[in-house]
Design a protein around this motif. Structure first.
Motif, PDB file in Angstrom:
ATOM      1  N   LEU A  11      -6.777   1.830 -22.676  1.00 51.86           N
ATOM      2  CA  LEU A  11      -7.871   2.800 -22.666  1.00 51.86           C
ATOM      3  C   LEU A  11      -7.709   3.829 -23.786  1.00 51.86           C
ATOM      4  O   LEU A  11      -8.698   4.277 -24.375  1.00 51.86           O
ATOM      5  CB  LEU A  11      -7.955   3.500 -21.309  1.00 51.86           C
ATOM      6  N   MET A  12      -6.474   4.188 -24.089  1.00 49.66           N
ATOM      7  CA  MET A  12      -6.240   5.175 -25.138  1.00 49.66           C
ATOM      8  C   MET A  12      -6.391   4.564 -26.530  1.00 49.66           C
ATOM      9  O   MET A  12      -6.781   5.243 -27.481  1.00 49.66           O
ATOM     10  CB  MET A  12      -4.860   5.805 -24.958  1.00 49.66           C
ATOM     11  N   GLU A  13      -6.110   3.264 -26.672  1.00 50.94           N
ATOM     12  CA  GLU A  13      -6.225   2.617 -27.983  1.00 50.94           C
ATOM     13  C   GLU A  13      -7.668   2.261 -28.321  1.00 50.94           C
ATOM     14  O   GLU A  13      -8.143   2.523 -29.434  1.00 50.94           O
ATOM     15  CB  GLU A  13      -5.361   1.348 -28.021  1.00 50.94           C
ATOM     16  N   TYR A  14      -8.392   1.661 -27.363  1.00 46.56           N
ATOM     17  CA  TYR A  14      -9.737   1.154 -27.659  1.00 46.56           C
ATOM     18  C   TYR A  14     -10.844   2.161 -27.348  1.00 46.56           C
ATOM     19  O   TYR A  14     -11.985   1.979 -27.768  1.00 46.56           O
ATOM     20  CB  TYR A  14      -9.982  -0.161 -26.895  1.00 46.56           C
ATOM     21  N   GLU A  15     -10.510   3.187 -26.581  1.00 47.65           N
ATOM     22  CA  GLU A  15     -11.423   4.293 -26.295  1.00 47.65           C
ATOM     23  C   GLU A  15     -12.804   3.840 -25.798  1.00 47.65           C
ATOM     24  O   GLU A  15     -13.831   4.266 -26.331  1.00 47.65           O
ATOM     25  CB  GLU A  15     -11.578   5.185 -27.532  1.00 47.65           C
ATOM     26  N   PRO A  16     -12.856   2.980 -24.774  1.00 47.39           N
ATOM     27  CA  PRO A  16     -14.161   2.649 -24.191  1.00 47.39           C
ATOM     28  C   PRO A  16     -14.704   3.847 -23.425  1.00 47.39           C
ATOM     29  O   PRO A  16     -13.938   4.738 -23.025  1.00 47.39           O
ATOM     30  CB  PRO A  16     -13.823   1.502 -23.231  1.00 47.39           C
ATOM     31  N   THR A  17     -16.008   3.878 -23.224  1.00 47.63           N
ATOM     32  CA  THR A  17     -16.584   4.918 -22.373  1.00 47.63           C
ATOM     33  C   THR A  17     -16.343   4.507 -20.932  1.00 47.63           C
ATOM     34  O   THR A  17     -16.758   3.427 -20.508  1.00 47.63           O
ATOM     35  CB  THR A  17     -18.094   5.069 -22.644  1.00 47.63           C
ATOM     36  N   ILE A  18     -15.656   5.370 -20.192  1.00 48.13           N
ATOM     37  CA  ILE A  18     -15.288   4.995 -18.820  1.00 48.13           C
ATOM     38  C   ILE A  18     -15.420   6.198 -17.894  1.00 48.13           C
ATOM     39  O   ILE A  18     -15.080   7.328 -18.259  1.00 48.13           O
ATOM     40  CB  ILE A  18     -13.853   4.408 -18.765  1.00 48.13           C
ATOM     41  N   LEU A  19     -15.949   5.937 -16.716  1.00 47.69           N
ATOM     42  CA  LEU A  19     -16.018   6.911 -15.623  1.00 47.69           C
ATOM     43  C   LEU A  19     -15.146   6.363 -14.507  1.00 47.69           C
ATOM     44  O   LEU A  19     -15.341   5.222 -14.079  1.00 47.69           O
ATOM     45  CB  LEU A  19     -17.473   7.060 -15.153  1.00 47.69           C
ATOM     46  N   PHE A  20     -14.179   7.150 -14.045  1.00 48.74           N
ATOM     47  CA  PHE A  20     -13.261   6.586 -13.052  1.00 48.74           C
ATOM     48  C   PHE A  20     -12.831   7.620 -12.028  1.00 48.74           C
ATOM     49  O   PHE A  20     -12.837   8.826 -12.279  1.00 48.74           O
ATOM     50  CB  PHE A  20     -12.031   5.969 -13.734  1.00 48.74           C
TER      51      PHE A  20
END
Length: 492
Positions: free
Chosen positions: A465-474
Protein backbone atom coordinates in the motif's frame (compact mmCIF):
# COMPACT_ATOMS: atom_id res chain seq x y z
CA UNK A 1 6.05 -21.83 39.32
CA UNK A 2 6.12 -25.07 37.32
CA UNK A 3 7.17 -26.16 33.86
CA UNK A 4 5.31 -27.36 30.78
CA UNK A 5 7.64 -29.87 29.12
CA UNK A 6 7.25 -30.75 25.44
CA UNK A 7 9.50 -33.63 24.38
CA UNK A 8 9.91 -35.08 20.85
CA UNK A 9 6.43 -33.92 19.82
CA UNK A 10 5.39 -35.22 16.41
CA UNK A 11 1.93 -34.68 14.95
CA UNK A 12 0.13 -34.88 11.61
CA UNK A 13 -3.58 -34.77 10.88
CA UNK A 14 -5.14 -38.07 9.86
CA UNK A 15 -4.75 -38.65 6.13
CA UNK A 16 -1.97 -36.06 5.79
CA UNK A 17 1.54 -37.00 4.67
CA UNK A 18 3.13 -33.88 6.16
CA UNK A 19 3.93 -33.53 9.85
CA UNK A 20 2.90 -30.22 11.37
CA UNK A 21 5.36 -30.86 14.23
CA UNK A 22 8.32 -33.22 14.04
CA UNK A 23 10.45 -34.15 17.09
CA UNK A 24 9.83 -30.77 18.71
CA UNK A 25 11.14 -30.22 22.26
CA UNK A 26 11.02 -27.14 24.50
CA UNK A 27 9.99 -25.93 27.97
CA UNK A 28 7.52 -23.23 29.06
CA UNK A 29 7.50 -21.63 32.51
CA UNK A 30 3.90 -21.34 33.76
CA UNK A 31 4.66 -17.84 35.12
CA UNK A 32 5.46 -16.50 31.65
CA UNK A 33 3.32 -14.12 29.62
CA UNK A 34 4.03 -15.97 26.39
CA UNK A 35 3.23 -14.55 22.96
CA UNK A 36 2.76 -17.10 20.17
CA UNK A 37 3.54 -16.12 16.58
CA UNK A 38 3.93 -17.77 13.19
CA UNK A 39 2.46 -17.63 9.73
CA UNK A 40 -1.09 -18.81 9.03
CA UNK A 41 -1.40 -22.58 8.78
CA UNK A 42 1.81 -23.34 10.74
CA UNK A 43 -0.10 -24.99 13.61
CA UNK A 44 -0.54 -22.42 16.39
CA UNK A 45 -4.15 -23.38 17.20
CA UNK A 46 -3.26 -27.03 16.59
CA UNK A 47 -0.58 -26.83 19.28
CA UNK A 48 -3.08 -25.37 21.75
CA UNK A 49 -5.43 -28.26 20.97
CA UNK A 50 -2.59 -30.72 21.58
CA UNK A 51 -2.05 -29.17 25.03
CA UNK A 52 -5.78 -29.64 25.63
CA UNK A 53 -5.47 -33.33 24.71
CA UNK A 54 -7.82 -33.14 21.73
CA UNK A 55 -5.58 -35.13 19.35
CA UNK A 56 -3.34 -38.15 19.58
CA UNK A 57 0.36 -37.43 19.04
CA UNK A 58 3.79 -38.98 19.37
CA UNK A 59 6.16 -37.73 22.06
CA UNK A 60 5.28 -36.33 25.46
CA UNK A 61 3.62 -33.23 26.94
CA UNK A 62 3.71 -32.97 30.74
CA UNK A 63 2.37 -30.17 32.95
CA UNK A 64 1.11 -29.55 36.50
CA UNK A 65 -1.59 -27.06 35.47
CA UNK A 66 -5.08 -27.15 34.02
CA UNK A 67 -5.25 -25.74 30.52
CA UNK A 68 -8.15 -23.38 29.77
CA UNK A 69 -8.93 -22.37 26.19
CA UNK A 70 -10.25 -19.03 25.00
CA UNK A 71 -12.63 -18.41 23.23
CA UNK A 72 -14.79 -20.25 25.75
CA UNK A 73 -18.05 -21.65 24.39
CA UNK A 74 -21.07 -20.34 26.32
CA UNK A 75 -23.87 -22.84 25.78
CA UNK A 76 -26.75 -20.81 27.22
CA UNK A 77 -26.27 -17.20 26.19
CA UNK A 78 -29.58 -16.15 27.71
CA UNK A 79 -28.11 -16.52 31.20
CA UNK A 80 -27.02 -13.40 33.09
CA UNK A 81 -23.34 -12.61 32.66
CA UNK A 82 -22.61 -13.22 36.36
CA UNK A 83 -24.08 -16.74 36.06
CA UNK A 84 -21.86 -17.42 33.02
CA UNK A 85 -18.82 -16.28 35.03
CA UNK A 86 -19.83 -18.42 38.04
CA UNK A 87 -20.19 -21.46 35.77
CA UNK A 88 -16.60 -20.99 34.58
CA UNK A 89 -15.15 -20.09 37.99
CA UNK A 90 -17.53 -21.44 40.67
CA UNK A 91 -15.23 -20.66 43.63
CA UNK A 92 -14.95 -16.93 42.88
CA UNK A 93 -16.49 -14.45 45.28
CA UNK A 94 -18.70 -11.66 43.93
CA UNK A 95 -16.24 -8.98 45.01
CA UNK A 96 -13.47 -10.77 43.10
CA UNK A 97 -15.61 -10.84 39.95
CA UNK A 98 -16.42 -7.12 40.26
CA UNK A 99 -12.76 -6.27 40.87
CA UNK A 100 -11.66 -8.28 37.83
CA UNK A 101 -14.19 -6.62 35.53
CA UNK A 102 -13.29 -3.16 36.84
CA UNK A 103 -9.71 -3.82 35.68
CA UNK A 104 -11.20 -4.15 32.19
CA UNK A 105 -13.34 -0.98 32.52
CA UNK A 106 -16.58 -2.97 32.32
CA UNK A 107 -19.70 -1.55 33.97
CA UNK A 108 -21.09 -3.35 37.03
CA UNK A 109 -24.54 -3.56 35.46
CA UNK A 110 -23.16 -5.76 32.66
CA UNK A 111 -23.17 -8.62 35.21
CA UNK A 112 -26.96 -8.51 35.36
CA UNK A 113 -27.58 -8.37 31.63
CA UNK A 114 -28.17 -11.48 29.54
CA UNK A 115 -24.88 -12.58 28.03
CA UNK A 116 -26.06 -12.39 24.42
CA UNK A 117 -26.91 -8.69 24.85
CA UNK A 118 -23.26 -7.84 25.49
CA UNK A 119 -21.14 -6.66 22.56
CA UNK A 120 -18.53 -9.10 21.25
CA UNK A 121 -15.85 -7.04 22.96
CA UNK A 122 -17.71 -7.12 26.30
CA UNK A 123 -18.18 -10.88 25.98
CA UNK A 124 -14.43 -11.28 25.37
CA UNK A 125 -13.59 -9.29 28.50
CA UNK A 126 -16.13 -11.11 30.70
CA UNK A 127 -14.91 -14.56 29.64
CA UNK A 128 -11.22 -13.73 30.07
CA UNK A 129 -11.90 -12.27 33.54
CA UNK A 130 -13.75 -15.46 34.51
CA UNK A 131 -10.96 -17.70 33.25
CA UNK A 132 -8.22 -15.79 35.05
CA UNK A 133 -10.23 -16.21 38.30
CA UNK A 134 -9.86 -20.01 38.08
CA UNK A 135 -7.18 -21.45 40.34
CA UNK A 136 -4.21 -23.40 38.98
CA UNK A 137 -5.13 -22.60 35.39
CA UNK A 138 -2.88 -21.78 32.47
CA UNK A 139 -4.75 -19.88 29.77
CA UNK A 140 -4.48 -20.64 26.05
CA UNK A 141 -5.77 -17.41 24.51
CA UNK A 142 -6.46 -17.70 20.78
CA UNK A 143 -6.75 -14.35 18.97
CA UNK A 144 -8.84 -12.39 21.49
CA UNK A 145 -8.60 -9.05 19.60
CA UNK A 146 -10.70 -9.84 16.51
CA UNK A 147 -13.88 -8.26 17.94
CA UNK A 148 -12.18 -5.38 19.75
CA UNK A 149 -11.74 -1.81 18.57
CA UNK A 150 -8.47 0.08 19.12
CA UNK A 151 -9.49 1.33 22.57
CA UNK A 152 -10.71 -2.14 23.60
CA UNK A 153 -7.44 -3.72 22.48
CA UNK A 154 -5.43 -1.26 24.55
CA UNK A 155 -7.49 -1.99 27.69
CA UNK A 156 -7.24 -5.75 27.18
CA UNK A 157 -3.50 -5.53 26.57
CA UNK A 158 -3.03 -3.49 29.77
CA UNK A 159 -5.12 -6.10 31.64
CA UNK A 160 -3.00 -9.00 30.36
CA UNK A 161 0.15 -7.09 31.27
CA UNK A 162 -0.89 -7.42 34.94
CA UNK A 163 -1.44 -11.18 34.59
CA UNK A 164 0.87 -14.16 34.19
CA UNK A 165 0.52 -17.75 33.11
CA UNK A 166 -0.79 -17.70 29.56
CA UNK A 167 -0.03 -18.35 25.90
CA UNK A 168 -1.42 -15.60 23.68
CA UNK A 169 -1.91 -15.97 19.93
CA UNK A 170 -2.20 -12.54 18.34
CA UNK A 171 -0.98 -10.89 15.14
CA UNK A 172 -1.29 -7.35 16.51
CA UNK A 173 2.29 -6.17 17.08
CA UNK A 174 1.50 -3.29 19.45
CA UNK A 175 -0.86 -5.53 21.45
CA UNK A 176 1.81 -8.21 21.89
CA UNK A 177 4.61 -5.79 22.67
CA UNK A 178 2.66 -4.28 25.55
CA UNK A 179 1.74 -7.43 27.45
CA UNK A 180 4.20 -10.32 26.90
CA UNK A 181 7.64 -11.13 28.33
CA UNK A 182 8.52 -14.19 26.19
CA UNK A 183 7.71 -15.23 22.65
CA UNK A 184 7.19 -18.66 21.09
CA UNK A 185 7.69 -18.65 17.32
CA UNK A 186 6.80 -21.40 14.85
CA UNK A 187 9.41 -20.96 12.10
CA UNK A 188 9.59 -22.85 8.82
CA UNK A 189 11.73 -25.65 10.23
CA UNK A 190 11.72 -25.30 14.03
CA UNK A 191 10.10 -23.81 17.12
CA UNK A 192 12.06 -21.30 19.20
CA UNK A 193 11.45 -19.46 22.47
CA UNK A 194 13.04 -16.11 23.28
CA UNK A 195 12.80 -13.73 26.20
CA UNK A 196 11.31 -10.37 25.23
CA UNK A 197 8.39 -9.16 23.14
CA UNK A 198 7.49 -9.39 19.46
CA UNK A 199 9.65 -6.43 18.40
CA UNK A 200 12.80 -7.76 20.12
CA UNK A 201 12.21 -11.19 18.53
CA UNK A 202 11.70 -9.60 15.11
CA UNK A 203 14.92 -7.56 15.42
CA UNK A 204 16.81 -10.74 16.35
CA UNK A 205 15.24 -12.57 13.43
CA UNK A 206 16.23 -9.81 11.00
CA UNK A 207 19.81 -9.93 12.34
CA UNK A 208 19.93 -13.73 11.99
CA UNK A 209 18.41 -13.60 8.50
CA UNK A 210 20.91 -10.91 7.48
CA UNK A 211 23.82 -12.97 8.81
CA UNK A 212 22.63 -16.10 7.00
CA UNK A 213 22.12 -14.24 3.71
CA UNK A 214 25.64 -12.75 3.95
CA UNK A 215 27.11 -16.18 4.80
CA UNK A 216 25.17 -17.70 1.92
CA UNK A 217 26.65 -15.20 -0.57
CA UNK A 218 30.14 -15.78 0.82
CA UNK A 219 29.77 -19.56 0.58
CA UNK A 220 28.40 -19.30 -2.98
CA UNK A 221 31.58 -17.45 -3.99
CA UNK A 222 33.73 -20.02 -2.14
CA UNK A 223 31.97 -22.90 -3.91
CA UNK A 224 32.43 -21.28 -7.33
CA UNK A 225 36.13 -20.58 -6.61
CA UNK A 226 36.74 -24.10 -5.29
CA UNK A 227 34.90 -25.65 -8.25
CA UNK A 228 37.14 -23.79 -10.67
CA UNK A 229 40.28 -24.74 -8.69
CA UNK A 230 39.22 -28.41 -8.54
CA UNK A 231 38.62 -28.44 -12.28
CA UNK A 232 42.06 -26.90 -12.98
CA UNK A 233 43.80 -29.38 -10.66
CA UNK A 234 42.04 -32.31 -12.29
CA UNK A 235 43.06 -31.13 -15.79
CA UNK A 236 46.69 -30.56 -14.69
CA UNK A 237 46.98 -33.98 -13.03
CA UNK A 238 45.58 -35.67 -16.16
CA UNK A 239 48.12 -33.82 -18.33
CA UNK A 240 51.00 -34.72 -16.04
CA UNK A 241 49.89 -38.36 -15.81
CA UNK A 242 49.71 -38.68 -19.60
CA UNK A 243 53.18 -37.12 -20.00
CA UNK A 244 54.73 -40.17 -18.24
CA UNK A 245 54.72 -42.02 -21.53
CA UNK A 246 56.44 -39.33 -23.65
CA UNK A 247 60.02 -38.09 -24.00
CA UNK A 248 61.85 -34.89 -23.15
CA UNK A 249 62.71 -32.30 -25.79
CA UNK A 250 66.25 -33.74 -25.99
CA UNK A 251 64.85 -37.18 -26.76
CA UNK A 252 65.69 -38.82 -23.41
CA UNK A 253 63.09 -40.87 -21.52
CA UNK A 254 60.79 -39.25 -18.89
CA UNK A 255 61.42 -40.07 -15.21
CA UNK A 256 58.10 -41.86 -14.70
CA UNK A 257 58.48 -42.13 -10.92
CA UNK A 258 58.93 -38.37 -10.53
CA UNK A 259 56.06 -37.56 -12.92
CA UNK A 260 53.77 -40.11 -11.24
CA UNK A 261 54.56 -38.64 -7.82
CA UNK A 262 53.83 -35.13 -9.13
CA UNK A 263 50.54 -36.31 -10.68
CA UNK A 264 49.51 -38.03 -7.43
CA UNK A 265 50.21 -34.85 -5.47
CA UNK A 266 48.05 -32.84 -7.86
CA UNK A 267 45.33 -35.49 -7.72
CA UNK A 268 45.39 -35.33 -3.90
CA UNK A 269 45.20 -31.51 -4.07
CA UNK A 270 42.15 -31.80 -6.32
CA UNK A 271 40.55 -34.20 -3.83
CA UNK A 272 41.30 -31.84 -0.93
CA UNK A 273 39.70 -28.95 -2.83
CA UNK A 274 36.69 -31.16 -3.60
CA UNK A 275 36.36 -32.08 0.11
CA UNK A 276 36.52 -28.41 1.10
CA UNK A 277 33.94 -27.65 -1.56
CA UNK A 278 31.63 -30.35 -0.17
CA UNK A 279 32.02 -28.94 3.36
CA UNK A 280 31.12 -25.49 2.04
CA UNK A 281 28.02 -26.92 0.34
CA UNK A 282 27.00 -28.65 3.59
CA UNK A 283 27.45 -25.41 5.54
CA UNK A 284 25.41 -23.59 2.92
CA UNK A 285 22.58 -26.13 3.25
CA UNK A 286 22.25 -25.23 6.95
CA UNK A 287 21.44 -21.63 6.06
CA UNK A 288 18.23 -19.91 4.91
CA UNK A 289 15.91 -22.62 6.27
CA UNK A 290 13.95 -20.18 8.46
CA UNK A 291 14.02 -17.13 6.18
CA UNK A 292 10.39 -16.39 5.44
CA UNK A 293 9.14 -15.85 1.93
CA UNK A 294 8.40 -12.14 1.99
CA UNK A 295 8.08 -11.36 -1.70
CA UNK A 296 6.67 -8.02 -2.77
CA UNK A 297 3.00 -7.93 -3.68
CA UNK A 298 1.74 -5.88 -6.65
CA UNK A 299 -1.41 -3.94 -7.41
CA UNK A 300 -2.40 -2.02 -10.56
CA UNK A 301 -5.02 0.56 -9.54
CA UNK A 302 -6.96 2.51 -12.16
CA UNK A 303 -6.65 6.26 -12.50
CA UNK A 304 -9.90 8.24 -12.35
CA UNK A 305 -10.52 11.35 -14.42
CA UNK A 306 -11.58 13.38 -11.35
CA UNK A 307 -9.34 13.96 -8.30
CA UNK A 308 -12.28 13.73 -5.89
CA UNK A 309 -13.68 10.17 -5.84
CA UNK A 310 -16.23 10.24 -3.01
CA UNK A 311 -17.88 12.94 -0.90
CA UNK A 312 -20.12 12.44 2.13
CA UNK A 313 -22.07 15.44 3.38
CA UNK A 314 -24.00 15.38 6.69
CA UNK A 315 -24.62 11.63 6.45
CA UNK A 316 -26.52 9.93 9.29
CA UNK A 317 -27.26 6.19 9.42
CA UNK A 318 -30.24 4.68 11.27
CA UNK A 319 -31.31 1.10 12.03
CA UNK A 320 -34.71 0.44 13.64
CA UNK A 321 -35.08 4.01 14.89
CA UNK A 322 -31.59 3.87 16.38
CA UNK A 323 -28.99 6.37 15.14
CA UNK A 324 -25.69 4.59 14.48
CA UNK A 325 -23.73 7.65 13.35
CA UNK A 326 -24.76 11.23 12.76
CA UNK A 327 -23.81 14.05 10.37
CA UNK A 328 -20.62 12.51 9.00
CA UNK A 329 -18.83 14.56 6.33
CA UNK A 330 -15.57 13.79 4.52
CA UNK A 331 -14.06 13.38 1.06
CA UNK A 332 -11.83 10.74 -0.49
CA UNK A 333 -9.37 12.03 -3.07
CA UNK A 334 -7.25 10.05 -5.48
CA UNK A 335 -4.12 8.60 -3.84
CA UNK A 336 -5.41 8.96 -0.27
CA UNK A 337 -5.32 6.05 2.17
CA UNK A 338 -8.18 6.81 4.53
CA UNK A 339 -8.66 4.98 7.84
CA UNK A 340 -12.04 5.11 9.60
CA UNK A 341 -11.74 4.65 13.35
CA UNK A 342 -14.25 4.54 16.18
CA UNK A 343 -15.71 2.30 18.85
CA UNK A 344 -17.57 -0.87 17.95
CA UNK A 345 -21.09 0.04 16.87
CA UNK A 346 -20.18 3.56 15.73
CA UNK A 347 -21.09 2.84 12.11
CA UNK A 348 -17.71 2.19 10.49
CA UNK A 349 -18.78 -0.86 8.47
CA UNK A 350 -22.11 0.79 7.59
CA UNK A 351 -20.30 3.75 6.02
CA UNK A 352 -18.09 1.40 3.98
CA UNK A 353 -21.13 -0.54 2.76
CA UNK A 354 -22.96 2.69 1.92
CA UNK A 355 -20.07 3.92 -0.25
CA UNK A 356 -19.84 0.47 -1.83
CA UNK A 357 -23.43 0.92 -3.03
CA UNK A 358 -25.32 -1.29 -0.59
CA UNK A 359 -28.82 -0.30 0.51
CA UNK A 360 -28.08 1.28 3.90
CA UNK A 361 -30.84 3.47 5.45
CA UNK A 362 -29.38 6.95 5.72
CA UNK A 363 -29.91 10.68 5.53
CA UNK A 364 -27.57 13.20 3.90
CA UNK A 365 -25.72 13.15 0.60
CA UNK A 366 -23.28 10.58 -0.83
CA UNK A 367 -21.66 11.78 -4.04
CA UNK A 368 -19.67 9.44 -6.27
CA UNK A 369 -19.40 9.02 -10.03
CA UNK A 370 -21.36 6.07 -11.40
CA UNK A 371 -18.28 5.08 -13.42
CA UNK A 372 -16.20 4.68 -10.26
CA UNK A 373 -14.96 1.06 -9.98
CA UNK A 374 -14.71 -0.24 -6.41
CA UNK A 375 -13.02 -3.38 -5.06
CA UNK A 376 -14.55 -4.40 -1.72
CA UNK A 377 -13.21 -6.74 0.99
CA UNK A 378 -15.82 -7.75 3.56
CA UNK A 379 -15.27 -8.82 7.16
CA UNK A 380 -17.31 -11.93 6.42
CA UNK A 381 -15.62 -14.97 4.85
CA UNK A 382 -18.57 -17.39 5.15
CA UNK A 383 -19.33 -17.18 1.42
CA UNK A 384 -16.01 -18.80 0.50
CA UNK A 385 -16.79 -22.29 -0.76
CA UNK A 386 -15.40 -24.63 -3.39
CA UNK A 387 -11.93 -24.46 -4.92
CA UNK A 388 -9.75 -21.52 -5.87
CA UNK A 389 -10.01 -22.16 -9.61
CA UNK A 390 -13.80 -21.90 -9.59
CA UNK A 391 -13.58 -18.81 -7.34
CA UNK A 392 -11.23 -17.04 -9.77
CA UNK A 393 -13.50 -17.89 -12.70
CA UNK A 394 -16.63 -16.72 -10.85
CA UNK A 395 -15.00 -13.37 -10.03
CA UNK A 396 -13.48 -12.90 -13.51
CA UNK A 397 -9.90 -12.61 -12.28
CA UNK A 398 -6.77 -14.13 -13.79
CA UNK A 399 -6.28 -17.50 -12.05
CA UNK A 400 -2.47 -17.60 -12.44
CA UNK A 401 -2.09 -14.04 -11.07
CA UNK A 402 -4.51 -14.83 -8.23
CA UNK A 403 -2.59 -17.95 -7.20
CA UNK A 404 0.73 -16.14 -7.55
CA UNK A 405 -0.58 -13.56 -5.04
CA UNK A 406 -1.55 -16.36 -2.66
CA UNK A 407 1.87 -18.02 -3.04
CA UNK A 408 3.49 -14.73 -2.00
CA UNK A 409 1.16 -14.70 1.02
CA UNK A 410 2.62 -18.08 2.06
CA UNK A 411 0.07 -20.48 0.51
CA UNK A 412 1.61 -23.87 -0.28
CA UNK A 413 0.82 -25.53 -3.61
CA UNK A 414 -0.94 -28.29 -1.64
CA UNK A 415 -3.34 -25.64 -0.33
CA UNK A 416 -4.51 -24.99 -3.90
CA UNK A 417 -5.99 -28.50 -4.03
CA UNK A 418 -8.21 -27.98 -0.96
CA UNK A 419 -11.67 -26.49 -0.76
CA UNK A 420 -11.86 -23.07 0.84
CA UNK A 421 -14.17 -24.34 3.60
CA UNK A 422 -11.10 -26.17 4.99
CA UNK A 423 -8.89 -23.06 5.09
CA UNK A 424 -7.95 -21.37 8.36
CA UNK A 425 -9.49 -17.98 9.20
CA UNK A 426 -6.30 -16.21 8.12
CA UNK A 427 -6.11 -18.11 4.83
CA UNK A 428 -9.72 -17.16 4.01
CA UNK A 429 -8.94 -13.47 4.56
CA UNK A 430 -5.91 -13.84 2.30
CA UNK A 431 -8.19 -15.17 -0.45
CA UNK A 432 -10.33 -12.02 -0.23
CA UNK A 433 -7.29 -9.73 -0.22
CA UNK A 434 -5.57 -11.55 -3.12
CA UNK A 435 -8.81 -11.27 -5.12
CA UNK A 436 -8.95 -7.53 -4.40
CA UNK A 437 -5.30 -7.10 -5.43
CA UNK A 438 -6.17 -8.72 -8.77
CA UNK A 439 -9.04 -6.24 -9.32
CA UNK A 440 -8.38 -3.16 -11.46
CA UNK A 441 -10.22 -0.52 -9.44
CA UNK A 442 -10.25 3.20 -8.73
CA UNK A 443 -11.08 2.75 -5.04
CA UNK A 444 -10.35 -0.17 -2.69
CA UNK A 445 -12.63 -0.55 0.34
CA UNK A 446 -11.39 -3.01 2.97
CA UNK A 447 -13.38 -3.79 6.14
CA UNK A 448 -11.07 -5.19 8.85
CA UNK A 449 -8.90 -6.99 6.29
CA UNK A 450 -6.26 -8.17 8.77
CA UNK A 451 -8.42 -10.27 11.12
CA UNK A 452 -6.62 -13.63 11.61
CA UNK A 453 -3.81 -12.66 9.19
CA UNK A 454 -0.24 -13.33 10.36
CA UNK A 455 2.25 -10.54 11.10
CA UNK A 456 4.57 -11.13 8.14
CA UNK A 457 1.67 -10.98 5.69
CA UNK A 458 0.51 -7.75 7.39
CA UNK A 459 3.94 -6.28 6.74
CA UNK A 460 3.76 -7.36 3.08
CA UNK A 461 0.37 -5.66 2.69
CA UNK A 462 1.68 -2.50 4.42
CA UNK A 463 4.63 -2.32 2.04
CA UNK A 464 2.34 -2.85 -0.96
CA UNK A 465 0.00 0.00 0.00
CA UNK A 466 2.87 2.38 0.73
CA UNK A 467 4.72 1.55 -2.51
CA UNK A 468 1.84 1.59 -5.02
CA UNK A 469 -0.30 4.19 -3.22
CA UNK A 470 -3.76 2.99 -4.34
CA UNK A 471 -6.76 4.98 -3.16
CA UNK A 472 -8.11 2.97 -0.25
CA UNK A 473 -10.74 3.40 2.46
CA UNK A 474 -10.34 0.93 5.30
CA UNK A 475 -11.37 -0.02 8.82
CA UNK A 476 -8.63 -1.72 10.83
CA UNK A 477 -7.87 -1.98 14.55
CA UNK A 478 -4.17 -2.83 14.18
CA UNK A 479 -2.57 0.38 15.50
CA UNK A 480 0.82 -0.22 13.87
CA UNK A 481 -0.77 -0.90 10.46
CA UNK A 482 -2.91 2.26 10.67
CA UNK A 483 0.04 4.43 11.73
CA UNK A 484 2.17 3.13 8.86
CA UNK A 485 -0.46 3.16 6.11
CA UNK A 486 -3.07 5.89 6.65
CA UNK A 487 -2.59 9.33 5.09
CA UNK A 488 -5.88 10.52 6.61
CA UNK A 489 -7.98 9.32 9.55
CA UNK A 490 -11.76 9.81 10.02
CA UNK A 491 -12.75 9.37 13.68
CA UNK A 492 -16.40 8.61 14.44
Amino acid sequence: MSMINVTNLTFAYEGSYDNIFENVSFQIDTDWKLGFTGRNGRGKTTFLNLLLGKYEYKGNISANVNFEYFPYEVKDQENFTIDVIREISPNSMDWEIVKELSMLDMDYDALYRQFYTLSKGEQTKALLAAMFLKENSFLLIDEPTNHLDIEGRKKLSDYLKKKKGFILISHDRAFLDNCIDHILAINKTNIEIQKGNFSSWWRNKELQDGFELAENEKLKKDINRLSAAAKRSSIWSDKVESSKFGTTNSGSKIDRGYVGHKAAKMMQRAKNIEARQQNAIEEKSKLLKNIESNESLKIVPLTFHDRKLVELSEVSIHYDNKTVCEKISFTIEQGERVAIQGKNGSGKSSILKLINGENIPHEGIVRKNNKLIISYVSQDTSSLQGNLTAYAEKNSIDESLFKAMLRKLDFSREQFEKNMEDFSGGQKKKVLIAKSLCDRAHLYIWDEPLNFIDVISRMQIEELLMEYEPTILFVEHDVTFCENVATKTIRL
